[in-house]
Structures are given as structure tokens and as C-alpha cells.
Scaffold this active site. Structure first.
Site, short mmCIF file in Angstrom:
data_model
loop_
_atom_site.label_atom_id
_atom_site.label_comp_id
_atom_site.label_asym_id
_atom_site.label_seq_id
_atom_site.Cartn_x
_atom_site.Cartn_y
_atom_site.Cartn_z
N HIS B 172 32.34 48.78 34.25
CA HIS B 172 33.47 49.30 34.92
C HIS B 172 34.55 48.40 34.86
CE1 HIS B 172 35.00 51.41 38.78
NE2 HIS B 172 36.00 51.43 37.72
N TYR B 230 47.07 19.29 45.63
CA TYR B 230 47.96 20.23 45.03
C TYR B 230 48.54 21.05 45.68
CZ TYR B 230 49.02 23.89 41.62
OH TYR B 230 49.73 24.62 40.77
#
Lengths: 233, 233, 233, 233
Positions: B172, B230
Site C-alpha cells: 500500500h 541539536y
């Protein structure tokens, strides 16, 4: 004012969608729209670039491919469109492109296998690739025979043009159609994406399996079946 | 004025990011946003093109998939979203697309292997590909079962939806989610890029090795760990 | 007004080239510019999206990676830039991206072979891919060690950073540099195209041969040699 | 005002088409236009970026490659253009690019096989790839020898430059030409698409067959034969 004004405008707008959707380079494509009452269709003139194309350039042609109105020569593929409109009375528009991934598949003479639900949302069969015709037919009335090549392939495979609305002509390129020319344009863009998805899956995992039947039926039915529940009613 | 106005607007804006990021063709995708207090979520209407979509077209639905507000039919994938929101109480938004490289991987039924730090910056596992469900489930309440297919795959692999925020549904296409719908959209774009990178590496060097554990941990921790460094605090 | 105003502006403009050249998705990249007189460099702040980045967001850092000016946290890769600027005194700017084809090569841990004159116009060696570092180093001062990983690979191969201005960090992504940051940006775009060309050639003809030495020398010399005749004097 | 004003303008406009058609990165390409009466041609200056190029930057050169007018140094490939204009008196313009797919084929030293009608619409032969020249020639008058490399390959294969208007120089990149420079630009874009289509077909189905002769003839003749019926008369 021409009685075909609206038909030409519709044909013009459909043709202009092709470069916008990234489906044609230069003049490599054409779209046509039929007028069933008058038994004619409108088609792009041959070799005219999209950025200079105007609605009044569109040519009106009958189902034998004879010009009815317009000062320009119609697309060199006109006789293919003419035969499909004549034989398949349920279709309203046709699109021919050389879109990259679909054409690359046509060059391999392979059907595009149904590998996922994106494909099954639109058709339950592999996208058929018709084999090249015989040398005699090529050297004869080539574009007219291309129409028969498509129709015969559908008959050989027992496919209905109202259910499978696209084909690859082997070594050549795709044709798509639909109840309207807008649908035919949509099918050209869908086919290009199905061709790209299948290219990627087949090169990533050679011998990848076809989608199983239950998923094919489910996805096709939810969009196209009697009890479809996709989209707005 | 509807009490869901802000929710609809947020859902609309998330949906409009999908074509802008190149993740959807035509109507092949949808984004939803939950309102945990009211136990409802907002989702795109089914089959409405992005270029005509308006905030007021967005549909409000409860966790059983029943419509709460809106004149349009919700996305045909609504029951999948509903089950995920009901079962995974930590997520705030869900995105479903048929983005090209992720869908091509889903069609092969292969997990996307973790091959580099771009992947490890976002998750420490391969992107899981859930196998297709049984024919009985497909023929039953298909979209609801698709939700279970996703949840069961996470349980089978002992994955947490707060750490792995993406999955491929085999044959899918991808689903992604996040604490917010903006994060879910971000994950859809990241997944598409991870899928493209892995496609290229795997076709260039078949049998390429997975990233080693120390690098997986390092990159994930510097973005998501207790001592992450980060981004801006 | 800051004494680093011009440096920040130059750094800002170099960073803004990266999305424009299609080399970064979201925040996956950074560019830095050195000021040799002041022994500092300017670098992008960590995790700030390009479409909201402003010149005043740029951070000034010394060669040990300590912040000198700026209210934001510098890029998480700052210590790699710092070491390269400290050790390689001839370079003026550094760029790090996760550009698609270069990163896909890095994920395979293969050098990008020199296959054509497009490559030889820029460097005479294969683009080196440094192997991943040991687990101990990864768990230590990772970004600083990434700098040593790059420098050591150049020493091991007897490469000069003034002749080979790019590297792949294995399983991670590319770094490029140059006499100026504008040259470093240029090298990132060139590297991405060399990576794409080599990907296509290697998948089309596995085992394709390296460019022969006479052509490597000829193309490099006509652009970079004592008697170069490319460009305007 | 220069007697070459119109020639420079035409050359400028052709060069500016190259980035617009996605055929060049930075300065990697050049287009030239001949003036047969004056035995000179106009060509792009070396290393000047397209976004700053002006019509007055274009350089006028004679068939030995000597500058006739202009303050800039001409393209480093000037002597290749000069020899082709001198030897092939039927051509009016030449284009050289490093377009991605065509250059990737050149790097493999393989001809681009004729696999479909898109190719046959433009030429009946495989796109020839000339082998790299000997080391002696490379170290001599390289760009002049590149012209001979092209001409000799055409003679060896008995190809006519008025029928086959493109070539790959092995390990280097493509050259195209045409009766006009606009045609030469068109051929560069067509070649890039043929190279892309063939790349996809060959990686999807290794060993794919060449187009059969009847289709080659049919498609070429309907566009270029005595009884052509493509385009407007």
C-alpha cells in the site's frame, strides 16, 4: 463563430494540462475530445509547440480522420484517435504522450505489473503492453493500424476500455482515454506515476510479487464499485 | 462560528503542505489533527483536490469514525486514523501519502534498512513494513483493520509509536504521525527522503550493510536523548 | 554594531544557497566561513529552518568550538568545522550537506570513482569515502573526531585539501571546502552532480572503467594547471 | 555598432535556453552559431555564469579558432566547434553540454541504443559514442583533436551529420548540432530525454531489444522523409 468553439476550447485546455503535469517534452503528445452528436472530434495540430498553441489552432476531424474545420494539419496520430472514437463509443477523450517512465516500459515490451494499491485504485489489471505490429501493417496505414493494435490487444485479453483506460503501445508510448478528456489527462498522469512506482519496485527487488486479489478487488471497488465510498457523491 | 474552527484551519494547513513538499499527486494523501479534550479529530474530505480545498471543507470525526461536523464525506482512510488516535494516545496528528519512493518500498514488502546517519537522526530502527492482512480482514472492515495492522506490527516488533513515527503498509503506502500534525508532515517528508537514499544505496551496492549500533545510538541521542544538543533549547 | 557583521552576512548568504541549489531538505546542512585574522569562524545555528534564518542568527565560534558571539547554539557539527579550520590553514569555508546522491554513496562506503571529464575538471582522484570510526571514538567527542576522521583519511591517501576539496564520511554524508565559502558551496553542488553521474553509469554498466590518466591530467590542468585556459583571466 | 550584433544576440539566446531546459549546471555547456558568409562563428565566453551572461560577452571567432571580436576569452571548447563548422559545411549551430543522462552514457563508453519511436522520430541510428582518443592526441591540441574524434567516428560508421545530429564523446559528454543553433539546442534536449528513456529501459530489462527496422523507417520518414506528414507545412 464556429459551432465547434466550445469543443476546441475544451481540447485546448486539456492539451495545455500535459506540459503542466510534466508529461510532454516539446510537442511529444496530444489530447482529443469527441462530440458524439456531430460525430467529430477536436485534436491538437501537428508539431505546434504548447507555448504558442491557441484554441483556434485546434483541428476538427471526422471518424475517418478527414478534416472538418481548421487551417492546420491535425496531429500525425489523428487516425489512431479516429478509430478509437469510432470503435469505442463509450469514451469521450483520448491522450497520447511520451511520458518518461511509461515510455521506458513500452520500450521493454513489458506489461506494468500491478504491485500496489495505487495501481488497484485505478484498474484491476496489469497495464497492458501491446506487441509491435507486423512489418506489413507498419508500412501500410500505420496510424490507423495502431488503433487496431490497441483494440485487438484489448479483445485478446478480454479487457473492457471502460475499466482499463490505458495501454502501452510496445516500443512506442502510452495512450489513455476516459469518459471525458479531463479523465483521459488524469489517466495519463496516473499511468506515469504507476510506471515510476513499478520501475522502482522492480529494480529494487527483481521478481517482486503481484498484489494479491483481495487487495486488488477491495481498492478498486471502494473507488469504482456499486458501493464505492471514495470521493464526494 | 464552529468550535472546531482552529482545528480545521490547522488540519487544512497541514494538508496543503503535502503537495508543496512533493508528497502527493492529485488527491493521494491526507492529514488529520486530533483534539484530545473533545475526543474528535479533523481530517481531509475524500477526493477533494488540493487546489480547491478550503478550511471549511475539513470534516470533524469521532474516534469511531462517525462524522461530527462538516458537509463533506471524510477521507476513505478515516477509520485508520480513528483507530490510531484512539489506541495511541500520545500522538497528535497523522499523515498518509503515496509518496513515490516510500510507496515503491511498500510495494516490495521490504523494511527500509537503516543505512546512514540521516536515518539515525530520526529513528533507530529500520522503517517497518507491515505484511498485507489476510483476505478475511481485507473483505471486512478494511480501513479499521489497516489501523490494527499497523498497531499489531508495532507490538510484534516491540516498537513504540513515540520513537518510531512511521510505517509502510505492505503493498500500500506509508503512514506517519507525531506529537503534532506538523511533526507528522515532517516525518512524511523525511521518510520519503530516507526511502530515496536507501533505494539508491541498495541498487548501487546490493547487500549493503546496516549502520553500526554505535552510530545509530550517537545520532539518535544527539537529537532525541536526555543530553541532546541539536537545535535550539 | 558587531565586528563580525560582514562575516555573518557572508555566512548567511552561503547557507541560503544550499536550499536554492537543491542540496538540503529542512535543516540538513550548514556552511561556515573563517576569519583567519581573528581566528574565529561563522556558522549556521543548529536546527534553524532556512526560511526563517536571518544574518543575525549566525553564530561566531573559535577554533576550539567555543562560542564567541551570538545568542543561538551553533550547528551540532561545529567541532568538525573547527578542527578542519584549525588544521587546514588554507581553507576559507566549509559546507556540510546530506545531498541525496552523495549521501547514498556515503551509505555504501564506496569512493565515487572518477569516470569522466566532468569529474576530472574538478579533481584528479576518486572522491574519497572515509570508513566509519571506531565505537570508542563515536562514543567520545564525536564531532571533533569526525574532523580527525577526515584529516586522517587525507593523510592516509596522501591527498592535499587544496587539490581534493570534498570527502564522503562513510555512512554519514559529504563535507566540502574551498579557498572561500562560495567555492565550498560550489563544490557541494559539483559533488552532488558527480555522485549522480557515477550512480547512473555504475548501475547502467556495472564494473565500468575509470577515466584514463591522460584525460584526467588534461582536464584538470586546463582548469587548474600553470597554463590553464579555462575561464576569464 | 558591431556587424556581428545579430549573431551575438542569437548565440546569447541559444545559450540561455540551456539552463532553462535543465541541460547545464553552472557553466558546464556552450552554444555557437555560424555566419557562413563571413566565415566566423559566435560562441559563449569561457567560464561565465549564465545568470550574468550578456549578449555583448559573446565572442566572435574564425574557423581556426582565432578571436575576431570580443573582449573575453572564448569557450575552452572553441577549437572543437571551429573544426566542426569548417568540415561540416551544412551545419549552422553547435551545442555542448554535460547533461546528466547523456553524460552518464558517455562515461560508460556505450552507444545509446535505439529502443523506441521517440528515438526513431529523430534519428535511425544508435546515438554513437566515440571512443577516447590516444594519449598522444590528448596531450597535443586536445580540443582540435576532439573535433577530429567526432568527424572520424562519423566517417568510420558512414554516418551523415545532416541525418545524425548528435554524438557522445566517450568519457566526456555530448555534442549536438543542426541547420540552426535553435535546432542544435532542441537536439541537446531530445538527446537527454533519449538517454534517460534508454537508461530506464536498460536497467529495467537488461538486454532489451533494439527497435525493429520497419518501425525505425516509419517513424523517421513520417517526420523527415520526402512524404513527411508531421508538423505544419
Amino acid at each position: 463563430m464556429s459551432e465547434f468553439q466550445a469543443l476546441k476550447q475544451q481540447c485546448y485546455e486539456a492539451n495545455m494540462q500535459l506540459p503542466k503535469l510534466g508529461l510532454v517534452l516539446f510537442t511529444f503528445g496530444n489530447a482529443s475530445v469527441v462530440d458524439r452528436e456531430r460525430s467529430v472530434f477536436a485534436i491538437k495540430p501537428s508539431g505546434v509547440p504548447y507555448d504558442t498553441l491557441q484554441p483556434e489552432d485546434i483541428v476538427i476531424v471526422d471518424f475517418e480522420g478527414n478534416p472538418v474545420e481548421g487551417s492546420k494539419r491535425p496531429s500525425s496520430d489523428t487516425k489512431t484517435h479516429a478509430l478509437l472514437f469510432k470503435q469505442w463509443t463509450g469514451i469521450g477523450g483520448i491522450v497520447h504522450t511520451h511520458s518518461t517512465y511509461a515510455t521506458a516500459w513500452a520500450q521493454t515490451q513489458l506489461d506494468i505489473p500491478i504491485l500496489g494499491t495505487t495501481h488497484a485504485d485505478h484498474l484491476t489489471a496489469d497495464v497492458p503492453c501491446a506487441p509491435p505490429m507486423s512489418d506489413e501493417l507498419i508500412e501500410g496505414d500505420y496510424e490507423h493500424q495502431t488503433g487496431w493494435q490497441i483494440i485487438n490487444e484489448f479483445e485478446k485479453r478480454s479487457l473492457s476500455p471502460s475499466e482499463v483506460e490505458m495501454i502501452l503501445v510496445g516500443n512506442h508510448a502510452p495512450f489513455t482515454w476516459g469518459k471525458t478528456v479531463e479523465k483521459a489527462v488524469y489517466h495519463s498522469a496516473v499511468l506515469e506515476e504507476l510506471a515510476r512506482l513499478a520501475y522502482l519496485s522492480c529494480t529494487l527487488r527483481p521478481g517482486v510479487s503481484r498484489l494479491k486479489d483481495a487487495l486488488i478487488r477491495k481498492h478498486y471497488e471502494r473507488k469504482h464499485g456499486a458501493n464505492s465510498y471514495y470521493g464526494q457523491s
